[in-house]
Design a protein around this motif. Structure first.
Motif, short mmCIF file in Angstrom:
data_model
loop_
_atom_site.label_atom_id
_atom_site.label_comp_id
_atom_site.label_asym_id
_atom_site.label_seq_id
_atom_site.Cartn_x
_atom_site.Cartn_y
_atom_site.Cartn_z
N GLY A 19 0.74 -1.31 0.00
CA GLY A 19 -0.13 0.00 -0.14
C GLY A 19 0.67 1.34 -0.24
O GLY A 19 0.18 2.30 0.41
N GLY A 20 1.99 1.10 -0.36
CA GLY A 20 2.80 2.33 -0.34
C GLY A 20 3.18 2.99 0.69
O GLY A 20 3.29 4.05 1.13
N ARG A 21 3.49 1.96 1.95
CA ARG A 21 3.58 2.84 3.31
C ARG A 21 4.85 3.80 3.26
O ARG A 21 4.82 4.61 4.07
CB ARG A 21 3.82 1.54 4.09
N GLY A 22 5.90 3.30 2.57
CA GLY A 22 7.20 3.99 2.58
C GLY A 22 7.19 5.38 1.96
O GLY A 22 8.08 6.21 2.41
N GLY A 23 6.18 5.65 0.97
CA GLY A 23 6.21 6.85 0.35
C GLY A 23 7.59 6.84 -0.83
O GLY A 23 8.01 5.84 -0.90
N ALA A 24 7.59 7.84 -1.47
CA ALA A 24 8.47 7.87 -2.65
C ALA A 24 9.50 8.98 -2.62
O ALA A 24 10.10 9.57 -3.52
CB ALA A 24 7.96 7.82 -3.88
N GLY A 25 9.40 10.07 -1.49
CA GLY A 25 10.16 11.13 -1.67
C GLY A 25 11.71 10.94 -1.57
O GLY A 25 12.31 10.28 -0.57
N GLY A 37 10.89 10.15 14.50
CA GLY A 37 11.02 8.82 15.12
C GLY A 37 11.60 7.73 14.03
O GLY A 37 11.55 6.69 14.72
N ASP A 38 12.04 8.11 12.89
CA ASP A 38 12.75 7.17 12.23
C ASP A 38 14.02 7.35 12.02
O ASP A 38 14.40 8.60 11.87
CB ASP A 38 11.83 7.28 10.63
N ILE A 39 14.80 6.29 12.05
CA ILE A 39 16.50 6.96 11.67
C ILE A 39 16.76 7.08 10.22
O ILE A 39 17.79 7.65 10.00
CB ILE A 39 17.31 5.47 12.23
N GLY A 40 15.66 7.06 9.45
CA GLY A 40 15.93 7.38 7.98
C GLY A 40 16.88 6.70 7.44
O GLY A 40 17.17 6.84 6.24
N ARG A 41 17.01 5.25 7.59
CA ARG A 41 17.99 4.41 7.00
C ARG A 41 17.21 3.12 6.49
O ARG A 41 16.45 2.38 7.50
CB ARG A 41 19.39 3.74 7.71
N LEU A 42 17.21 2.76 5.46
CA LEU A 42 16.47 1.59 4.82
C LEU A 42 17.53 0.30 5.29
O LEU A 42 18.65 0.63 5.50
CB LEU A 42 16.12 1.74 3.24
N PRO A 43 17.03 -0.77 4.88
CA PRO A 43 17.97 -1.99 5.23
C PRO A 43 19.40 -1.97 4.61
O PRO A 43 20.46 -2.06 5.21
CB PRO A 43 17.07 -3.26 4.78
N GLY A 44 19.45 -1.67 3.36
CA GLY A 44 20.84 -1.59 2.77
C GLY A 44 21.77 -0.56 3.25
O GLY A 44 22.92 -0.80 3.80
N VAL A 192 23.89 2.67 -6.04
CA VAL A 192 22.82 2.82 -6.92
C VAL A 192 21.66 3.55 -6.26
O VAL A 192 21.48 2.87 -5.13
CB VAL A 192 22.37 1.56 -7.79
N GLY A 193 21.12 4.33 -6.60
CA GLY A 193 20.06 5.11 -5.68
C GLY A 193 18.92 4.31 -5.84
O GLY A 193 18.37 4.16 -6.96
N VAL A 194 18.19 4.13 -4.84
CA VAL A 194 17.10 3.47 -4.61
C VAL A 194 15.91 4.23 -3.77
O VAL A 194 16.05 4.63 -2.44
CB VAL A 194 17.09 1.93 -4.08
N LEU A 195 14.74 4.78 -4.37
CA LEU A 195 13.89 5.21 -3.69
C LEU A 195 12.99 4.23 -2.50
O LEU A 195 13.02 3.09 -2.79
CB LEU A 195 12.53 5.61 -4.51
N ARG A 196 12.51 4.83 -1.65
CA ARG A 196 11.86 4.08 -0.58
C ARG A 196 11.00 3.16 -1.12
O ARG A 196 10.78 2.00 -0.35
CB ARG A 196 11.44 4.94 0.46
N SER A 197 10.30 3.40 -1.92
CA SER A 197 9.08 2.83 -2.58
C SER A 197 9.49 1.73 -3.77
O SER A 197 8.53 0.93 -4.04
CB SER A 197 8.09 3.86 -3.30
N SER A 219 8.49 -3.02 -0.42
CA SER A 219 9.31 -1.79 -0.65
C SER A 219 10.39 -1.88 0.37
O SER A 219 10.26 -2.73 1.32
CB SER A 219 8.64 -0.73 -1.01
N HIS A 220 11.55 -1.35 -0.08
CA HIS A 220 12.66 -1.02 0.91
C HIS A 220 12.07 -0.27 2.18
O HIS A 220 12.18 -0.80 3.40
CB HIS A 220 13.60 -0.03 0.30
N ALA A 221 11.30 0.50 1.97
CA ALA A 221 10.69 1.23 3.38
C ALA A 221 9.59 0.21 3.93
O ALA A 221 9.67 0.11 5.32
CB ALA A 221 9.65 2.43 2.77
N ASP A 222 8.99 -0.57 3.15
CA ASP A 222 8.16 -1.53 3.88
C ASP A 222 9.06 -2.41 4.83
O ASP A 222 8.53 -2.96 6.08
CB ASP A 222 7.33 -2.41 3.04
#
Length: 267
Positions: A19-25, A37-44, A192-197, A219-222
């Motif tokens: 459901g696009g929880r992560g957004g795409a910004g 409240g988020d560290i702002g880091r995806l798993p990679g 390689v740049g990857v969006l949250r979504s 997604s990465h954000a999920d």
């Protein structure tokens, strides 16, 4: 790579599978934008951060079985090296957004291949083998979902029943990826740049001869959201069985949360 570089956009397919929880910004740092409240880091990017700050630390879970699964004794630096090597090779063969099947038993080879897909901006489809030679379901799954490439271990490559005129199969482990030394490939990796979504992970359900199904991409954000929730559960003293239940409710299979969560909770 999912993080600090922004060489090429990798979000080719739009929103994530939850459901696009992560957004795409995007913010010019691989598409990640910290939220309250988020560290702002995806798993990679989180693994890259850990490898830079605590290279010799071994990510682990506070449970007795942790040493036998997940990252299986790999330090942050070693896991990052494996991931960079896999990502460097994938980047020469496929476009970001491609789907890569991972045919491994649980352990460091699976973990390195999974993070390698995240680093390369590709979607991982784990086919977790009960043992190195138990490859029966893999050929059947490849025929059903047609991944762009299959990664597997050196001891599994030869017996893997896949039509290689249709699907590339590469060997990747802690020493070599497609015959090239891991250390050399890791040096050649470029972010390689990857969006949250961007899609990061598909769960595949094998129903034997009756069929199989591929769940929509997470997604990465999920993945970041789920591992954040699991990390909070660990901090509250939740036992291993219930952490696994929470992951399953969110659609993350056992082998995958055991790869991601140790990196999140080990500092």
């Amino acid at each position: 790579m999912t993080g600090d570089g922004h060489d090429r956009p990798a979000d080719r397919t739009g929103g994530g599978g939850r459901g696009g929880r992560g957004g795409a910004g995007g913010d010019g740092t691989g598409g990640t934008r910290p939220r309250p409240g988020d560290i702002g880091r995806l798993p990679g990017p989180l693994l890259r951060h850990r490898a830079e700050r605590r290279p010799q630390t071994v990510p682990a879970l506070p449970y007795p079985s942790a040493a036998r699964t997940g990252t299986a004794g790999c330090s942050f630096a070693e896991l990052d090296r494996r991931a960079r090597a896999v990502a460097a090779r994938l980047g020469t063969l496929l476009q970001p957004g491609s789907r890569v099947m991972l045919a491994y038993p649980e352990g460091p080879d699976l973990a390195g291949a999974f993070y390698g897909c995240l680093y390369a901006g590709m979607a991982a489809i784990p086919m977790v083998l009960p043992a190195p030679g138990a490859t029966g379901p893999v050929g059947r799954a490849v025929g059903r979902i047609a991944p762009d490439l299959v990664l597997t271990g050196a001891d599994t490559w030869t017996p893997l029943a896949v039509d290689r005129s249709r699907t590339q199969v590469l060997e990747a482990d802690g020493r070599r990826v497609a015959g090239d030394p891991v250390w050399r490939l890791a040096q050649n990796w470029r972010p390689v740049g990857v969006l949250r979504s961007a899609p990061a992970y598909h769960r595949y359900h094998d129903d034997g001869a009756a069929g199989g199904r591929l769940e929509p991409a997470m997604s990465h954000a999920d993945l970041a959201d789920v591992t954040g929730e699991l990390a909070q559960a660990v901090r509250l003293g939740t036992d291993e069985e219930n952490v696994g239940w929470i992951a399953a409710v969110h659609g993350v299979e056992d082998a995958v949360w055991r790869i991601l969560l140790p990196v999140r909770v080990t500092v």
